[in-house]
Design an enzyme around this catalytic site. Structure first.
Site, short mmCIF file in Angstrom:
data_model
loop_
_atom_site.label_atom_id
_atom_site.label_comp_id
_atom_site.label_asym_id
_atom_site.label_seq_id
_atom_site.Cartn_x
_atom_site.Cartn_y
_atom_site.Cartn_z
N GLU A 355 -20.43 -22.00 -4.60
CA GLU A 355 -19.91 -21.26 -5.75
C GLU A 355 -18.54 -21.78 -6.14
O GLU A 355 -17.63 -21.82 -5.31
CB GLU A 355 -19.78 -19.77 -5.42
CG GLU A 355 -21.08 -19.01 -5.41
CD GLU A 355 -20.87 -17.52 -5.19
OE1 GLU A 355 -21.86 -16.78 -5.31
OE2 GLU A 355 -19.74 -17.07 -4.91
N CYS A 356 -18.38 -22.14 -7.39
CA CYS A 356 -17.09 -22.49 -7.97
C CYS A 356 -16.42 -23.63 -7.20
O CYS A 356 -16.71 -24.79 -7.41
CB CYS A 356 -16.21 -21.25 -8.09
SG CYS A 356 -14.87 -21.44 -9.28
N ALA A 357 -15.51 -23.33 -6.27
CA ALA A 357 -14.90 -24.39 -5.48
C ALA A 357 -15.95 -25.19 -4.73
O ALA A 357 -15.84 -26.42 -4.58
CB ALA A 357 -13.89 -23.79 -4.50
N SER A 447 -23.00 -23.57 -8.52
CA SER A 447 -22.71 -22.92 -9.79
C SER A 447 -21.26 -22.46 -9.81
O SER A 447 -20.64 -22.25 -8.76
CB SER A 447 -23.65 -21.71 -9.96
OG SER A 447 -23.19 -20.84 -10.96
#
Length: 470
Positions: A355-357, A447
């Site tokens: 997620e993200c990072a 994502s």
């Protein structure tokens, strides 16, 4: 529903962001802990950073209460889960008291959470540029929603004895007691950068000093006995206590759940090891995620991609959450052995949730520095802040969700990944600006969207089942 024992509780809110509620809340938690009380720390909304300071102040895990991500029905149960065995719970609000998800009324607001918890609210008011007008401000907040009980005010950034006298005199006509006065002072060592406060994991010694300074200011300026009395008047809260095992038992079945004897589809006994990235670069996660993975049969092992050159022994699945890889791009890139291990695990088909990072870490590069190369995409810093709740639908079957599964999430980043979606996207985002985003490739789900697995416990079971597969 079951009626749980009464948990004394307060919600600390403010008319707007920047009023000082994080300083006051963290200081209050630390001051109460210093008195020998066991304090349960909570944060309204999706924020990951404030709970780190709360945990430092109390010695307990900081937990989030987000009615957009999890639904209003889970606010009470998740609160009671975090507050087990505690003498008092302190909940820090988000933004202004009545601000919530855009276009969704009171949803995800501090006011809604306070009502769901039947908790009194303490309003932190930045009094630095007003005197008598403070009465009109407080009166407006008190009268806006009669179901929200504002039990007192803490005046922040007060300049002098005379200023305090004028403020108190004005508030006498509102009928809301002043429970504290915090004098104007330099910031107490909580530096910010592009996504807010610097996380505790990056500055632990300095953060401890900052929390101690917050506690001293609150203890000196606030009536702790009055605040405790207000919290003890909250009364019982009728809700079941959330439990990861029970949540999994009640959830929809995963497509490939492990056999009842604990063996997977490959017949290998025991619990699969799921490596969870942590350390200064990856500080964003919700505690319930690891609790659900454990309840689903995994052994959760944390590791630090900045320092560890190998994944934990026997890793069968990998979770890389949010954080600040852009700040540590050089160090992450320099750890070539770990990058190679992550790439080998992912390309071998093992379940990977990023997620993200985590998404950035799996890219070919970040700001020109080589990373894991699992995804055919590159990432870079951007001047533009992407922020907001997301209503997402799974586009592609993955280790987290079957296609068509609806889940709510949150984006918060100043980076761009190009392309923004792979040939098999992770999510379709509904509503204004609808688009597809993210990547599904073999066992990888990557994502920008942060999700809270307590909203869909079957996500953990599906992920662990994938770790057991041959």
């Amino acid at each position: 529903m079951v009626t749980s024992p009464s948990v004394p509780r307060l919600v600390v809110a403010a008319p707007s962001s920047g009023s000082g509620k994080t300083t006051v809340t963290t200081g209050l938690m630390a001051a109460l802990t210093a008195r020998g009380l066991t304090v349960s720390p909570h944060k309204v909304g999706p924020d990951y950073i404030d709970p780190g300071y709360h945990a430092l102040a109390t010695g307990r895990t900081g937990r989030n209460l987000d009615s957009y991500l999890c639904g209003p029905e889970l606010i009470g149960p998740l609160f009671l889960h975090g507050a087990r065995g505690c003498d008092i719970a302190v909940v820090e609000g988000v933004m202004g008291l009545y601000d919530g998800a855009a276009g969704e009324g009171e949803l995800a607001s501090t006011a809604q959470v306070a009502k769901l918890l039947r908790a009194p609210v303490v309003l932190v008011v930045d009094a630095s540029s007003q005197s008598r007008s403070v009465a009109a401000l407080v009166h407006g907040f008190v009268s806006w929603d009669p179901e929200v009980r504002i039990g007192g005010v803490i005046l922040n950034k007060v300049a002098s004895d005379r200023h305090e006298e004028l403020l108190r005199e004005a508030l006498e006509h509102v009928g809301v007691p002043v429970l504290g006065v915090v004098r104007r002072a330099p910031e107490v060592g909580t530096p910010s950068r592009h996504l807010g406060l610097v996380p505790v994991a990056e500055r632990r010694a300095a953060a401890l000093d900052a929390v101690a300074a917050m506690a001293a200011r609150v203890a000196a300026g606030c009536d702790l006995e009055a605040l405790l009395a207000l919290a003890r008047g909250a009364g019982p809260l009728s809700a079941p206590v959330w439990d990861a095992g029970t949540a999994l038992a009640d959830a929809a079945p995963a497509d490939a759940a492990p056999a009842p004897d604990g063996t997977g589809a490959d017949g290998v006994p025991g619990a699969p090891t799921v490596a969870v990235a942590g350390g200064p670069a990856f500080t964003f996660s919700y505690a319930e995620q690891s609790e659900l993975l454990t309840a689903a049969g995994a052994v959760v092992v944390p590791f630090d991609p900045l320092r560890d050159e190998a994944l934990p022994d026997g890793t069968r699945g990998l979770v890389v959450g949010g954080g600040f890889p852009e700040v540590y791009a050089a160090e992450l890139s320099a750890n070539e052995p770990l990058r190679a291990a992550v790439a080998a695990l992912a390309l071998g088909g093992a379940p990977v949730a990023a997620e993200c990072a985590g998404l950035l870490y799996l890219c070919r590069e970040l700001d020109g520095r080589p990373l894991c190369g699992v995804l055919d995409a590159s990432a870079r810093m951007s001047e533009r802040l992407t922020l907001g709740y997301r209503d997402a639908v799974a586009v592609t079957d993955s280790v987290l969700a079957a296609a068509g599964t609806r889940m709510r999430g949150h984006e918060f980043h100043r980076t761009v990944v190009e392309p923004g979606a792979g040939a098999a996207p992770a999510w379709g985002l509904r509503g204004p600006g609808r688009r597809v985003e993210g990547f599904v490739r073999r066992g990888v789900h990557a994502s920008y969207v942060h999700t809270h697995w307590a909203a869909r416990p079957e996500t953990a079971r599906r992920f662990v089942a994938g770790c057991r597969a041959p």
